[in-house]
Design an enzyme around this catalytic site. Structure first.
Site, mmCIF file in Angstrom:
data_model
loop_
_atom_site.group_PDB
_atom_site.id
_atom_site.type_symbol
_atom_site.label_atom_id
_atom_site.label_comp_id
_atom_site.label_asym_id
_atom_site.label_seq_id
_atom_site.Cartn_x
_atom_site.Cartn_y
_atom_site.Cartn_z
ATOM 1 N N CYS A 103 0.815 -1.219 0.000
ATOM 2 C CA CYS A 103 0.000 0.000 0.000
ATOM 3 C C CYS A 103 0.854 1.277 0.000
ATOM 4 O O CYS A 103 0.591 2.179 -0.798
ATOM 5 C CB CYS A 103 -0.985 0.018 1.163
ATOM 6 S SG CYS A 103 -1.211 -1.550 1.983
ATOM 7 N N ARG A 147 6.523 -11.495 5.316
ATOM 8 C CA ARG A 147 5.894 -11.323 6.633
ATOM 9 C C ARG A 147 6.493 -12.315 7.605
ATOM 10 O O ARG A 147 6.793 -13.450 7.214
ATOM 11 C CB ARG A 147 4.384 -11.567 6.552
ATOM 12 C CG ARG A 147 3.681 -10.452 5.830
ATOM 13 C CD ARG A 147 2.177 -10.576 5.896
ATOM 14 N NE ARG A 147 1.609 -9.593 4.975
ATOM 15 C CZ ARG A 147 0.330 -9.489 4.692
ATOM 16 N NH1 ARG A 147 -0.540 -10.298 5.259
ATOM 17 N NH2 ARG A 147 -0.103 -8.565 3.849
ATOM 18 N N GLN A 202 1.357 -11.119 -3.682
ATOM 19 C CA GLN A 202 -0.058 -10.734 -3.676
ATOM 20 C C GLN A 202 -0.543 -10.376 -5.067
ATOM 21 O O GLN A 202 0.201 -9.808 -5.860
ATOM 22 C CB GLN A 202 -0.270 -9.503 -2.791
ATOM 23 C CG GLN A 202 -0.292 -9.783 -1.316
ATOM 24 C CD GLN A 202 -0.935 -8.620 -0.549
ATOM 25 O OE1 GLN A 202 -1.977 -8.091 -0.934
ATOM 26 N NE2 GLN A 202 -0.295 -8.240 0.532
ATOM 27 N N ASP A 259 -2.374 -7.877 -5.841
ATOM 28 C CA ASP A 259 -2.807 -6.712 -5.071
ATOM 29 C C ASP A 259 -3.291 -5.573 -5.958
ATOM 30 O O ASP A 259 -2.896 -5.468 -7.126
ATOM 31 C CB ASP A 259 -1.598 -6.228 -4.240
ATOM 32 C CG ASP A 259 -2.028 -5.405 -3.048
ATOM 33 O OD1 ASP A 259 -3.248 -5.286 -2.812
ATOM 34 O OD2 ASP A 259 -1.143 -4.876 -2.341
ATOM 35 N N HIS A 266 -4.746 -1.249 -5.281
ATOM 36 C CA HIS A 266 -5.305 -0.186 -4.456
ATOM 37 C C HIS A 266 -6.116 0.725 -5.349
ATOM 38 O O HIS A 266 -5.619 1.205 -6.363
ATOM 39 C CB HIS A 266 -4.183 0.556 -3.725
ATOM 40 C CG HIS A 266 -3.499 -0.341 -2.737
ATOM 41 N ND1 HIS A 266 -2.386 -1.075 -3.046
ATOM 42 C CD2 HIS A 266 -3.832 -0.673 -1.468
ATOM 43 C CE1 HIS A 266 -2.042 -1.808 -2.001
ATOM 44 N NE2 HIS A 266 -2.899 -1.588 -1.026
ATOM 45 N N LYS A 322 -13.973 -4.223 6.311
ATOM 46 C CA LYS A 322 -13.491 -5.037 5.187
ATOM 47 C C LYS A 322 -14.364 -6.271 4.964
ATOM 48 O O LYS A 322 -15.099 -6.692 5.853
ATOM 49 C CB LYS A 322 -12.048 -5.455 5.411
ATOM 50 C CG LYS A 322 -11.845 -6.289 6.665
ATOM 51 C CD LYS A 322 -10.396 -6.731 6.787
ATOM 52 C CE LYS A 322 -10.223 -7.572 8.033
ATOM 53 N NZ LYS A 322 -9.104 -8.442 8.043
ATOM 54 N N HIS A 337 -8.338 -1.447 -0.618
ATOM 55 C CA HIS A 337 -7.265 -2.428 -0.818
ATOM 56 C C HIS A 337 -7.969 -3.715 -1.222
ATOM 57 O O HIS A 337 -8.905 -4.131 -0.535
ATOM 58 C CB HIS A 337 -6.535 -2.767 0.482
ATOM 59 C CG HIS A 337 -5.994 -1.615 1.242
ATOM 60 N ND1 HIS A 337 -4.662 -1.498 1.528
ATOM 61 C CD2 HIS A 337 -6.585 -0.553 1.819
ATOM 62 C CE1 HIS A 337 -4.456 -0.414 2.258
ATOM 63 N NE2 HIS A 337 -5.615 0.176 2.446
HETATM 64 C C1 TSB Z 1 -5.095 -6.378 -0.155
HETATM 65 N N1 TSB Z 1 -2.810 -4.263 2.001
HETATM 66 C C2 TSB Z 1 -3.748 -5.320 1.734
HETATM 67 C C3 TSB Z 1 -3.844 -5.543 0.233
HETATM 68 O O1 TSB Z 1 -3.920 -4.316 -0.452
HETATM 69 C C4 TSB Z 1 -3.257 -6.603 2.430
HETATM 70 O O2 TSB Z 1 -2.061 -6.851 2.494
HETATM 71 N N2 TSB Z 1 -4.204 -7.382 2.923
HETATM 72 S S1 TSB Z 1 -3.930 -8.783 3.687
HETATM 73 O O3 TSB Z 1 -3.013 -8.572 4.766
HETATM 74 O O4 TSB Z 1 -5.209 -9.310 4.042
HETATM 75 O O5 TSB Z 1 -3.243 -9.752 2.693
HETATM 76 C C5 TSB Z 1 -3.844 -10.046 1.449
HETATM 77 C C6 TSB Z 1 -4.049 -11.535 1.252
HETATM 78 O O6 TSB Z 1 -2.798 -12.214 1.343
HETATM 79 C C7 TSB Z 1 -4.895 -12.218 2.310
HETATM 80 O O7 TSB Z 1 -6.250 -12.062 2.017
HETATM 81 C C8 TSB Z 1 -4.455 -13.670 2.186
HETATM 82 O O8 TSB Z 1 -5.198 -14.342 1.181
HETATM 83 C C9 TSB Z 1 -3.012 -13.568 1.713
HETATM 84 N N3 TSB Z 1 -2.018 -13.876 2.772
HETATM 85 C C10 TSB Z 1 -1.865 -13.232 3.954
HETATM 86 N N4 TSB Z 1 -0.857 -13.773 4.657
HETATM 87 C C11 TSB Z 1 -0.361 -14.797 3.915
HETATM 88 C C12 TSB Z 1 0.702 -15.755 4.093
HETATM 89 N N5 TSB Z 1 1.458 -15.740 5.191
HETATM 90 N N6 TSB Z 1 0.931 -16.656 3.126
HETATM 91 C C13 TSB Z 1 0.173 -16.670 1.999
HETATM 92 N N7 TSB Z 1 -0.818 -15.795 1.767
HETATM 93 C C14 TSB Z 1 -1.094 -14.876 2.704
HETATM 94 ZN ZN ZN Z 2 -3.039 -2.632 0.753
#
Ligand code: TSB
Ligand code: ZN
Length: 584
Positions: free
Chosen positions: A277, A306, A324, A326, A328, A412, A458
């Site tokens: 983001c 992460r 992702q 992803d 925005h 959300k 997002h």
């Molecule tokens: C959608 N900033 C927002 C983005 O713009 C975001 O990061 N959202 S999130 O934290 O929910 O992450 C997005 C998606 O990543 C989640 O819905 C999930 O499907 C996936 N995700 C989250 N953590 C993991 C992980 N450790 N391993 C694999 N996929 C993951």
């Molecule tokens: Zn985001």
């Protein structure tokens, strides 16, 4: 799969079975001390301190045998209510029980314990009347578990089991467990050479092998085309940012425990990004914007890092390095409803393409009482939440609401699915955000020439390519549809000596038509090659011999079918050409 915790009778039965297991463990290992033994969705477990002993494969049958013996003895399970002092005295040699009892409030809790034969355990109950009722059980697995879930504490031994009323119920359940294990994407991923891991690279850092990379590329092409049609633009941004970037966004304060530690390079301090983001906010800010340009939809297939607990990482489903899908979306407040609707429609569209039907929408709202977590703007929150609800209602999608689950910056919508093994996970997500645009001082010029702050959505449709691939592998049991299959067609000559030349001709023709095709020219028996193609779950196997060569035909066999069909080469190409446009 039945939820044992929610079934009143099975809950009681499994709870009693946990006690029976503890009694058996105590008989076999008199020094054993017990922490907690709750009923869970899949049965029960008990956390046990066995001193220096670590449970091994041979221990479970031994414990089961002892449980069977105890069950046959048929002792009654008797409840006693005792005072806190009595309880403390009774369990004075057991630090785990003392810990539990000391935290009990005498005024509000009745302290009770249950005795069966020579075994007494502190417990709220209820239990079945006698251990005789505990006949059809199985100890499923074991693992280590830190006391109170804290890695600074001692590692206890956790044993999982399950108990049913009838043998048939138990067998059905065990069969389903087996089926789930076979469907586990970690197993399929290995069998089909989709991904690998190596401790030298690190925990939760899978490596995508050529087959996996092909699947991922197809998924990228698929969603990219959809997003382009919907007016998204795509960018590439670095997978690091400075600590200052994440201080500006608020992640440094609110998300630090999920991030890798920072590293210094010259005078700059970097972090591996956990989210994209902040980068996208800066891309938006690169130019001035008029209300006429909005919505602006910035997408990226973006790699994030992460910190996930080492016990939580799981195949491709929960990783520490992820990509992702992803985007925005920068919108005016009036556009929130319409844009949110388009995202939900895209989710529904994608799920339909993939034949995903077993999922739940969760609408996460703020807790209005919690003024600390949620930023304070009642009107904005109420407005946003009711808009999201309204969209979901007009689209007629079913959802459940979860109060207090919203992100600190806005409500959300998440899509929850159940993997083959383990608890539910989130695939898609769409999050409304009023805060980040303010933190980055984003603006647009409205129709009256005034500066306004945009709202951000997002959203990630696949979630991550990692998690989505894991899910699709489990849903399809590895038998992917034609368009996603790493190898779509396997050619097996009946006899290399006579049919290799024709096989090669068909191979080249299919290649020219952009199919992913392999010619198995190894010096092996035809039957062996066909079986191997089936094990690899390749959608089409072509068997080419005299008949095919002389008539310019192919004989094909579809994955999972015994039947073979002979058609002209052109017909075959026409057929699979139209089939690869089908997603399911
Ligand atoms: C959608 N900033 C927002 C983005 O713009 C975001 O990061 N959202 S999130 O934290 O929910 O992450 C997005 C998606 O990543 C989640 O819905 C999930 O499907 C996936 N995700 C989250 N953590 C993991 C992980 N450790 N391993 C694999 N996929 C993951
Ligand atoms: Zn985001």
């Amino acid at each position: 799969m039945i939820n044992i915790k929610e079934n009143i009778d099975l809950n009681k039965l499994n709870h009693s079975c946990a006690h029976l297991m503890a009694q058996a463990v105590k008989h076999l290992y008199p020094e054993a001390k017990f922490w907690v033994g709750p009923v869970i969705e899949e049965g029960f477990y008990y956390d046990i301190d066995l001193g220096d002993k670590v449970i091994t494969e041979e221990d479970l049958p031994k414990i089961e045998k002892e449980m069977k013996k105890l069950s046959k003895d048929g002792k009654r399970i008797v409840r006693h209510e005792i005072s806190k002092d009595e309880a403390l005295n009774m369990f004075k040699d057991d630090p785990y029980k003392v810990d539990l009892i000391s935290r009990m409030d005498e005024e509000s809790t009745v302290i009770s314990c249950y005795t069966q034969g020579n075994f007494t355990d502190l417990c709220r109950g209820p239990h079945v009347d006698t251990v005789k009722e505990l006949k059809y059980f199985k100890l499923i697995k074991f693992s280590g578990a830190y006391w109170k879930g804290d890695s600074k504490n001692k590692m206890l031994q956790r044993i999982y089991g399950v108990c049913f009323r009838t043998e048939e119920d138990l067998n059905d359940y065990l069969n389903e467990l087996e089926e789930r294990k076979n469907r586990d994407h970690r197993k399929i991923g290995k069998e089909l050479d989709i991904f690998m891991s190596d401790d030298l690279v690190g925990k939760g850092m899978p490596l995508w092998l050529p087959n996996g990379a092909l699947i991922r590329k197809e998924l990228e092409n698929y969603i990219y085309a959809k997003e382009q049609k919907l007016g998204y633009v795509h960018v590439y941004t670095p997978c690091v940012g400075t600590v200052d970037l994440y201080k500006t966004s608020g992640h440094w304060d609110h998300y630090k425990e999920n991030m890798f530690p920072s590293m210094k390079v010259d005078e700059e301090e970097f972090v591996l990004r956990p989210m994209n983001c902040p980068h996208h906010m800066l891309v938006y800010k690169n130019k001035l914007h008029s209300y006429r340009e909005l919505p602006i939809r910035i997408g990226e297939f973006a790699t994030d890092f992460r910190y996930e607990a080492s016990g939580a990482v799981k195949g491709l489903e929960r990783v520490r390095c992820m990509c992702q899908n992803d985007a925005h979306l920068f919108v005016t407040p009036e556009q929130i409803g319409e844009e949110f609707k388009k995202v939900v429609q895209l989710i529904l569209d994608v799920y339909q393409d993939f034949g995903i039907t077993n999922y739940k929408f969760r609408l996460s709202l703020r807790d209005p009482e919690d003024k600390e977590k949620y930023f304070d703007d009642d009107e904005m929150w109420n407005n946003a939440e009711s808009k999201l609800r309204e969209v979901l209602n007009t689209l007629g999608v079913e959802y459940f609401e979860a109060v207090g689950e919203a992100a600190f910056y806005g409500p959300k919508l998440d899509v929850e699915v159940k993997p083959a093994v383990g608890p539910e996970i989130t695939l898609s997500t769409c999050q409304l955000d009023f805060l980040l645009p303010r933190r980055f001082e984003l603006s647009y010029i409205d129709s009256e020439g005034n500066k306004q702050v945009p709202v951000v959505l997002h959203r990630a449709i696949f979630g991550t390519f990692d998690r989505f691939t894991a899910f699709v592998l489990e849903e399809t049991k590895g038998a992917l549809p034609l368009w996603l299959s790493p190898v779509q067609i396997e050619i097996v000559p009946v006899n290399n000596e006579y049919h290799l030349e024709y096989s090669d001709k068909v191979f080249n023709l299919l290649k020219e038509n952009n199919f992913r095709v392999e010619l198995d020219s190894r010096d092996e028996k035809m039957g062996y090659k066909i079986r191997e193609a089936q094990t690899r779950k390749i959608p089409y196997t072509l068997v080419l011999g005299n008949n095919e060569r002389d008539n310019n035909t192919v004989t094909y066999r579809k994955y999972g079918e015994e039947k073979t069909t002979t058609v002209s080469t052109e017909e075959f190409i026409e057929m699979i050409n139209s089939q690869r446009k089908e997603y399911k």
